[in-house]
Design a protein around this motif. Structure first.
Motif, PDB file in Angstrom:
ATOM      1  N   PHE A  99       6.422   0.001   6.292  1.00 49.58           N
ATOM      2  CA  PHE A  99       7.133  -1.066   5.596  1.00 49.58           C
ATOM      3  C   PHE A  99       8.601  -0.717   5.345  1.00 49.58           C
ATOM      4  CE2 PHE A  99       2.710  -0.672   4.302  1.00 49.58           C
ATOM      5  CZ  PHE A  99       2.213  -1.876   4.757  1.00 49.58           C
ATOM      6  N   ALA A 100       9.367  -1.762   5.071  1.00 47.29           N
ATOM      7  CA  ALA A 100      10.779  -1.577   4.723  1.00 47.29           C
ATOM      8  C   ALA A 100      11.189  -2.676   3.758  1.00 47.29           C
ATOM      9  CB  ALA A 100      11.646  -1.611   5.967  1.00 47.29           C
ATOM     10  N   SER A 101      12.149  -2.349   2.920  1.00 49.11           N
ATOM     11  CA  SER A 101      12.665  -3.307   1.939  1.00 49.11           C
ATOM     12  C   SER A 101      14.184  -3.222   1.918  1.00 49.11           C
ATOM     13  CB  SER A 101      12.089  -2.976   0.551  1.00 49.11           C
ATOM     14  OG  SER A 101      12.767  -3.679  -0.456  1.00 49.11           O
ATOM     15  N   TYR A 142       3.119  -3.145  -0.294  1.00 50.93           N
ATOM     16  CA  TYR A 142       3.073  -4.221  -1.289  1.00 50.93           C
ATOM     17  C   TYR A 142       1.790  -4.145  -2.102  1.00 50.93           C
ATOM     18  CZ  TYR A 142       6.896  -5.910   1.551  1.00 50.93           C
ATOM     19  OH  TYR A 142       8.080  -6.004   2.229  1.00 50.93           O
ATOM     20  N   PHE A 143       1.972  -4.070  -3.416  1.00 51.93           N
ATOM     21  CA  PHE A 143       0.854  -3.935  -4.351  1.00 51.93           C
ATOM     22  C   PHE A 143       0.996  -4.943  -5.485  1.00 51.93           C
ATOM     23  CE2 PHE A 143       0.917   0.166  -2.339  1.00 51.93           C
ATOM     24  CZ  PHE A 143      -0.367   0.670  -2.422  1.00 51.93           C
ATOM     25  N   ALA A 151       4.843  -5.728  -6.557  1.00 52.85           N
ATOM     26  CA  ALA A 151       5.795  -4.621  -6.422  1.00 52.85           C
ATOM     27  C   ALA A 151       5.796  -4.107  -4.993  1.00 52.85           C
ATOM     28  CB  ALA A 151       5.436  -3.485  -7.378  1.00 52.85           C
ATOM     29  N   PHE A 152       6.990  -3.730  -4.534  1.00 51.10           N
ATOM     30  CA  PHE A 152       7.108  -2.963  -3.292  1.00 51.10           C
ATOM     31  C   PHE A 152       7.179  -1.499  -3.705  1.00 51.10           C
ATOM     32  CE2 PHE A 152       9.430  -0.676  -0.039  1.00 51.10           C
ATOM     33  CZ  PHE A 152       8.759  -1.080   1.117  1.00 51.10           C
ATOM     34  N   CYS A 153       6.332  -0.657  -3.118  1.00 47.08           N
ATOM     35  CA  CYS A 153       6.195   0.722  -3.591  1.00 47.08           C
ATOM     36  C   CYS A 153       6.516   1.772  -2.534  1.00 47.08           C
ATOM     37  CB  CYS A 153       4.761   0.969  -4.054  1.00 47.08           C
ATOM     38  SG  CYS A 153       4.233  -0.084  -5.404  1.00 47.08           S
ATOM     39  N   LEU A 154       7.175   2.790  -2.993  1.00 49.96           N
ATOM     40  CA  LEU A 154       7.262   4.078  -2.305  1.00 49.96           C
ATOM     41  C   LEU A 154       7.068   5.104  -3.417  1.00 49.96           C
ATOM     42  CD1 LEU A 154       7.769   6.186  -0.178  1.00 49.96           C
ATOM     43  CD2 LEU A 154      10.206   5.736  -0.328  1.00 49.96           C
ATOM     44  N   VAL A 155       5.802   5.376  -3.727  1.00 49.51           N
ATOM     45  CA  VAL A 155       5.465   6.245  -4.859  1.00 49.51           C
ATOM     46  C   VAL A 155       4.818   7.515  -4.325  1.00 49.51           C
ATOM     47  CG1 VAL A 155       4.110   6.472  -6.975  1.00 49.51           C
ATOM     48  CG2 VAL A 155       5.202   4.282  -6.421  1.00 49.51           C
TER      49      VAL A 155
END
Length: 194
Positions: A99-101, A142-143, A151-155
């Motif tokens: 994914f990318a944002s 996407y969560f 939310a878009f996540c990179l956690v």
């Protein structure tokens, strides 16, 4: 001279507000890769055991599966390693596995942004996948957060997550190695624009 030209020139030479900068993503440790490879290796062992115990030892399905499982693991590992955070001009770019944002800084409500520990602020925890790639200790894509918001996540480190609310009601949840530094840079850029 056009005043906008002056502001742009000052903005591009100001050390306080970088126009382009990469931010290291917090290291997630070994748990995500272990969570990816352990089930694949167990499945490969099971397939090999079934294939060797069957009367037809050369059964194509078993051997094809034994080739596909490590190949799948390799591809998923490469996706897992694809992550990055970049501030470029007035845009926050996030790459996270598949994914990318791209988010214009003006779309971020920086007054409400904060660094949180998801164990203490469980309402921010990404719990339901919409379109996502998740491993133990790694959330990407996407969560829905526990509070129901998108939310878009990179956690990669749940103990220090930069929670950025967007003006349309969505959130960005990011794990830069130095979350406060990224937040300060976003605030400086927003102040320069104002």
């Amino acid at each position: 001279m056009d005043p906008r030209t002056t502001v742009t020139a000052m903005h591009s030479h100001s050390p306080a507000a970088p126009t382009s900068r990469d931010y290291r993503v917090a290291t997630p440790g070994r748990l995500p890769l272990l969570g990816l490879w352990l089930p694949l290796l167990l499945a490969a062992g099971l397939v090999a055991a079934v294939g060797l115990s069957s009367p037809e030892r050369s059964h194509r399905l078993h051997w094809t599966t034994l080739v596909l499982l490590p190949a799948t693991g390799t591809v998923l590992s490469l996706f897992y390693l694809r992550r990055g955070i970049r501030l470029q001009e007035r845009t926050l770019l996030v790459r996270s596995s598949l994914f990318a944002s791209r988010t214009d800084i003006a779309q971020i409500d920086l007054a409400q942004a904060r660094v949180v520990d998801l164990a203490e602020h469980g309402e921010f925890a990404p719990t339901r996948k919409t379109i996502a790639y998740a491993l133990p200790g790694f959330k990407s894509g996407y969560f829905r957060m526990r509070n129901g918001q998108r939310a878009f996540c990179l956690v990669t480190d749940a103990s220090r997550v930069l929670a950025l609310p967007l003006r349309d009601g969505r959130w960005l949840l990011l794990s830069p190695e130095q979350p406060r530094q990224l937040l300060q840079d976003l605030q400086r850029l927003a102040a320069h624009r104002a």
